[in-house]
Design a protein around this motif. Structure first.
Motif, PDB file in Angstrom:
ATOM      1  N   GLY A   1       0.782  -1.238   0.000  1.00 17.34           N
ATOM      2  CA  GLY A   1       0.000   0.000   0.000  1.00 17.34           C
ATOM      3  C   GLY A   1       0.806   1.276   0.000  1.00 17.34           C
ATOM      4  N   ILE A   2       2.138   1.189  -0.067  1.00 15.67           N
ATOM      5  CA  ILE A   2       2.985   2.385  -0.011  1.00 15.67           C
ATOM      6  C   ILE A   2       3.161   3.007  -1.396  1.00 15.67           C
ATOM      7  CG2 ILE A   2       5.277   3.287   0.572  1.00 15.67           C
ATOM      8  CD1 ILE A   2       5.567   0.997   2.565  1.00 15.67           C
ATOM      9  N   ARG A   3       3.005   4.322  -1.462  1.00 15.94           N
ATOM     10  CA  ARG A   3       3.301   5.068  -2.690  1.00 15.94           C
ATOM     11  C   ARG A   3       4.716   5.635  -2.603  1.00 15.94           C
ATOM     12  NH1 ARG A   3      -1.080   7.864  -1.129  1.00 15.94           N
ATOM     13  NH2 ARG A   3       0.178   9.785  -1.186  1.00 15.94           N
ATOM     14  N   ALA A   4       5.360   5.791  -3.737  1.00 16.73           N
ATOM     15  CA  ALA A   4       6.731   6.296  -3.758  1.00 16.73           C
ATOM     16  C   ALA A   4       6.817   7.714  -3.204  1.00 16.73           C
ATOM     17  CB  ALA A   4       7.284   6.246  -5.179  1.00 16.73           C
ATOM     18  N   ASP A   5       5.774   8.529  -3.434  1.00 23.53           N
ATOM     19  CA  ASP A   5       5.826   9.918  -2.966  1.00 23.53           C
ATOM     20  C   ASP A   5       5.604  10.051  -1.459  1.00 23.53           C
ATOM     21  OD1 ASP A   5       3.111   9.473  -2.681  1.00 23.53           O
ATOM     22  OD2 ASP A   5       2.492  10.874  -4.245  1.00 23.53           O
ATOM     23  N   GLN A   6       5.330   8.948  -0.779  1.00 23.57           N
ATOM     24  CA  GLN A   6       5.177   8.973   0.672  1.00 23.57           C
ATOM     25  C   GLN A   6       6.508   8.851   1.402  1.00 23.57           C
ATOM     26  OE1 GLN A   6       2.149   5.637   0.646  1.00 23.57           O
ATOM     27  NE2 GLN A   6       1.218   6.908   2.220  1.00 23.57           N
ATOM     28  N   ILE A   7       7.542   8.447   0.681  1.00 20.69           N
ATOM     29  CA  ILE A   7       8.835   8.192   1.310  1.00 20.69           C
ATOM     30  C   ILE A   7       9.491   9.492   1.759  1.00 20.69           C
ATOM     31  CG2 ILE A   7      11.168   7.313   0.945  1.00 20.69           C
ATOM     32  CD1 ILE A   7       9.190   5.097   1.075  1.00 20.69           C
ATOM     33  N   ASP A   8       9.953   9.519   2.996  1.00 17.85           N
ATOM     34  CA  ASP A   8      10.772  10.615   3.508  1.00 17.85           C
ATOM     35  C   ASP A   8      12.225  10.148   3.398  1.00 17.85           C
ATOM     36  OD1 ASP A   8      12.286  12.381   5.051  1.00 17.85           O
ATOM     37  OD2 ASP A   8      10.641  12.758   6.463  1.00 17.85           O
ATOM     38  N   TRP A   9      12.892  10.566   2.323  1.00 22.23           N
ATOM     39  CA  TRP A   9      14.231  10.072   2.044  1.00 22.23           C
ATOM     40  C   TRP A   9      15.251  10.567   3.068  1.00 22.23           C
ATOM     41  CZ3 TRP A   9      14.463   6.176  -1.148  1.00 22.23           C
ATOM     42  CH2 TRP A   9      13.480   6.038  -2.132  1.00 22.23           C
ATOM     43  N   ARG A  10      15.020  11.754   3.588  1.00 25.10           N
ATOM     44  CA  ARG A  10      15.968  12.309   4.558  1.00 25.10           C
ATOM     45  C   ARG A  10      15.950  11.500   5.857  1.00 25.10           C
ATOM     46  NH1 ARG A  10      16.247  18.658   6.582  1.00 25.10           N
ATOM     47  NH2 ARG A  10      18.019  18.383   7.999  1.00 25.10           N
ATOM     48  N   GLU A  11      14.757  11.177   6.313  1.00 19.78           N
ATOM     49  CA  GLU A  11      14.622  10.421   7.565  1.00 19.78           C
ATOM     50  C   GLU A  11      14.637   8.915   7.344  1.00 19.78           C
ATOM     51  OE1 GLU A  11      14.563  11.699  10.574  1.00 19.78           O
ATOM     52  OE2 GLU A  11      14.686  13.758   9.801  1.00 19.78           O
ATOM     53  N   ARG A  12      14.630   8.511   6.059  1.00 16.50           N
ATOM     54  CA  ARG A  12      14.523   7.092   5.702  1.00 16.50           C
ATOM     55  C   ARG A  12      13.339   6.473   6.446  1.00 16.50           C
ATOM     56  NH1 ARG A  12      19.724   6.761   7.279  1.00 16.50           N
ATOM     57  NH2 ARG A  12      19.284   4.943   8.591  1.00 16.50           N
ATOM     58  N   SER A  13      12.177   7.060   6.218  1.00 19.01           N
ATOM     59  CA  SER A  13      10.971   6.615   6.909  1.00 19.01           C
ATOM     60  C   SER A  13       9.765   6.733   5.997  1.00 19.01           C
ATOM     61  CB  SER A  13      10.730   7.443   8.177  1.00 19.01           C
ATOM     62  OG  SER A  13      10.435   8.790   7.843  1.00 19.01           O
ATOM     63  N   VAL A  14       8.680   6.082   6.406  1.00 22.70           N
ATOM     64  CA  VAL A  14       7.416   6.175   5.667  1.00 22.70           C
ATOM     65  C   VAL A  14       6.283   5.814   6.620  1.00 22.70           C
ATOM     66  CG1 VAL A  14       7.555   3.768   4.858  1.00 22.70           C
ATOM     67  CG2 VAL A  14       6.143   5.421   3.619  1.00 22.70           C
ATOM     68  N   GLU A  15       5.150   6.458   6.441  1.00 23.69           N
ATOM     69  CA  GLU A  15       3.977   6.140   7.254  1.00 23.69           C
ATOM     70  C   GLU A  15       3.183   5.056   6.542  1.00 23.69           C
ATOM     71  OE1 GLU A  15       1.084   8.971   9.667  1.00 23.69           O
ATOM     72  OE2 GLU A  15       0.357   8.753   7.604  1.00 23.69           O
ATOM     73  N   VAL A  16       2.856   3.985   7.261  1.00 18.01           N
ATOM     74  CA  VAL A  16       2.114   2.875   6.670  1.00 18.01           C
ATOM     75  C   VAL A  16       0.769   2.714   7.371  1.00 18.01           C
ATOM     76  CG1 VAL A  16       4.193   1.646   5.963  1.00 18.01           C
ATOM     77  CG2 VAL A  16       3.196   1.176   8.205  1.00 18.01           C
ATOM     78  N   LEU A  17      -0.155   2.106   6.647  1.00 14.60           N
ATOM     79  CA  LEU A  17      -1.481   1.821   7.189  1.00 14.60           C
ATOM     80  C   LEU A  17      -1.496   0.366   7.629  1.00 14.60           C
ATOM     81  CD1 LEU A  17      -4.390   2.823   7.659  1.00 14.60           C
ATOM     82  CD2 LEU A  17      -4.948   2.011   5.359  1.00 14.60           C
ATOM     83  N   GLY A  18      -1.587   0.152   8.948  1.00  9.36           N
ATOM     84  CA  GLY A  18      -1.527  -1.202   9.493  1.00  9.36           C
ATOM     85  C   GLY A  18      -2.880  -1.793   9.790  1.00  9.36           C
ATOM     86  N   LYS A  19      -2.893  -2.839  10.593  1.00  9.81           N
ATOM     87  CA  LYS A  19      -4.131  -3.520  10.954  1.00  9.81           C
ATOM     88  C   LYS A  19      -5.054  -2.583  11.725  1.00  9.81           C
ATOM     89  CE  LYS A  19      -2.664  -8.351  11.108  1.00  9.81           C
ATOM     90  NZ  LYS A  19      -2.547  -9.565  11.948  1.00  9.81           N
ATOM     91  N   GLY A  20      -6.349  -2.744  11.479  1.00  9.22           N
ATOM     92  CA  GLY A  20      -7.329  -1.925  12.182  1.00  9.22           C
ATOM     93  C   GLY A  20      -7.319  -0.473  11.752  1.00  9.22           C
ATOM     94  N   GLY A  21      -6.706  -0.181  10.596  1.00  8.68           N
ATOM     95  CA  GLY A  21      -6.667   1.194  10.110  1.00  8.68           C
ATOM     96  C   GLY A  21      -5.719   2.094  10.887  1.00  8.68           C
TER      97      GLY A  21
END
Length: 321
Positions: A185-205
């Motif tokens: 479910g991750i889009r490329a434009d969601q990536i924070d390259w500086r922090e090497r992080s991304v917000e993901v949608l997990g179980k239960g929303g």
């Protein structure tokens, strides 16, 4: 006209002149007519069970697995649900092992599904006796089934990658600890390259931020630069470059594992497990691991804290020796 008389009449019509002989033969038998609603009772109960579990909040993937396994069981047994007994269950388990050639772990999944189904039927008073009560679970080597990749196995897996896409996929999975559905479910434009992080949608929303390694960042950048298109972090190689499905990601990782010469099946959850184990052995606090994995219950995270001989030795040498 009762069922016995109807049967005698139908047989007599096929064999004229033998009415008395037919009546004498069936005279000592108790004959009842099986209604069509009884024949399809198992399929209807399966549908009702799935509907109940959907209300309980089971994921679409789990419901799909339940449906496939119970449908296979219904097709093989072909009996009204009220007449299924322990011998039917044992016969089906033997069929899974001998004719379908399933591994013990897969057979145990079928057993667990049947146990859940018949327990629900029992609770709903749909059956007089639960045929699963005498069915024991198989003795599985749980440690071997959950054993994470060793450093050597992980390096072989890396060597088995042929493209930047495969390298990026392996590195991201093993360094982020993401679930398969989350990665898809991750889009490329969601990536924070500086922090090497991304917000993901997990179980239960529930949303959470996960991190990935420098190596993963390098492989991801190389992959995105050379691919032809796609908005998803991991996209199909062919136009219109749709996001890779969870199953496609599974197949890609499994293919790398086969290419690397691994005997056991390599899958995304194994890489997630490897991430958690490496984090724990590296000294990361268990509550931090729980957050990164998206576990709502710390007991789930404690699976990775099981004591193994090498873990005991590592802890001793790190603190005492």
């Amino acid at each position: 006209m009762d069922a016995k008389q109807e049967l005698v009449g139908q047989l007599a019509a096929l064999m004229p002149g033998m009415v008395e002989e037919i009546a004498r033969i069936v005279g000592d038998y108790r004959i009842s007519r099986e209604l069509s609603r009884e024949r399809c009772g198992l399929e209807r109960k399966v549908s009702a069970f799935l509907a109940a579990r959907k209300i309980d909040g089971l994921s679409p993937k789990t419901l799909k697995n339940y449906r496939e396994m119970l449908s296979a069981f219904a097709a093989k047994v072909e009996k009204p649900v009220t007449r299924i007994d322990t011998d039917d269950i044992r016969g089906y388990i033997a069929y899974l092992a001998q004719e379908r050639g399933l591994k013990d772990s897969s057979i145990q999944t079928h057993i667990n599904t049947l146990r859940s189904f018949f327990s629900w039927l029992d609770q709903e008073d749909a059956i007089r006796k639960n045929p699963m009560r005498k069915i024991k679970s198989l003795k599985l080597d749980k440690f071997q089934a959950r054993r994470p990749l060793t450093p050597e196995e992980l390096e072989r897996l890396r060597d088995g990658c042929r493209s930047y896409k495969e390298k990026a996929l392996v590195e991201f999975l093993v360094s982020s600890g993401c679930r398969l559905s989350e990665v898809a479910g991750i889009r490329a434009d969601q990536i924070d390259w500086r922090e090497r992080s991304v917000e993901v949608l997990g179980k239960g929303g529930k949303r959470r931020v996960v991190y990935f390694s420098v190596r993963a960042s390098l492989m991801l950048r190389a992959y995105i630069e050379q691919r032809k298109g796609g908005e998803a972090l991991f996209a199909s190689s062919k136009a219109p470059y749709e996001p890779m499905s969870p199953r496609a990601i599974e197949r890609a990782v499994e293919t790398v594992g086969v290419r690397a010469g691994e005997r056991r099946r390599i899958h995304p959850h194994l890489l997630r497990h490897t991430f958690a184990t490496n984090a724990l052995h590296g000294g990361m606090d268990l509550t931090v691991i729980q957050h990164l994995l998206g576990h709502s219950d710390p007991k789930t995270t404690m699976i990775y804290a099981e004591l193994r001989p090498d873990a005991v030795k590592y802890a001793y040498e790190r603190v005492i020796a």
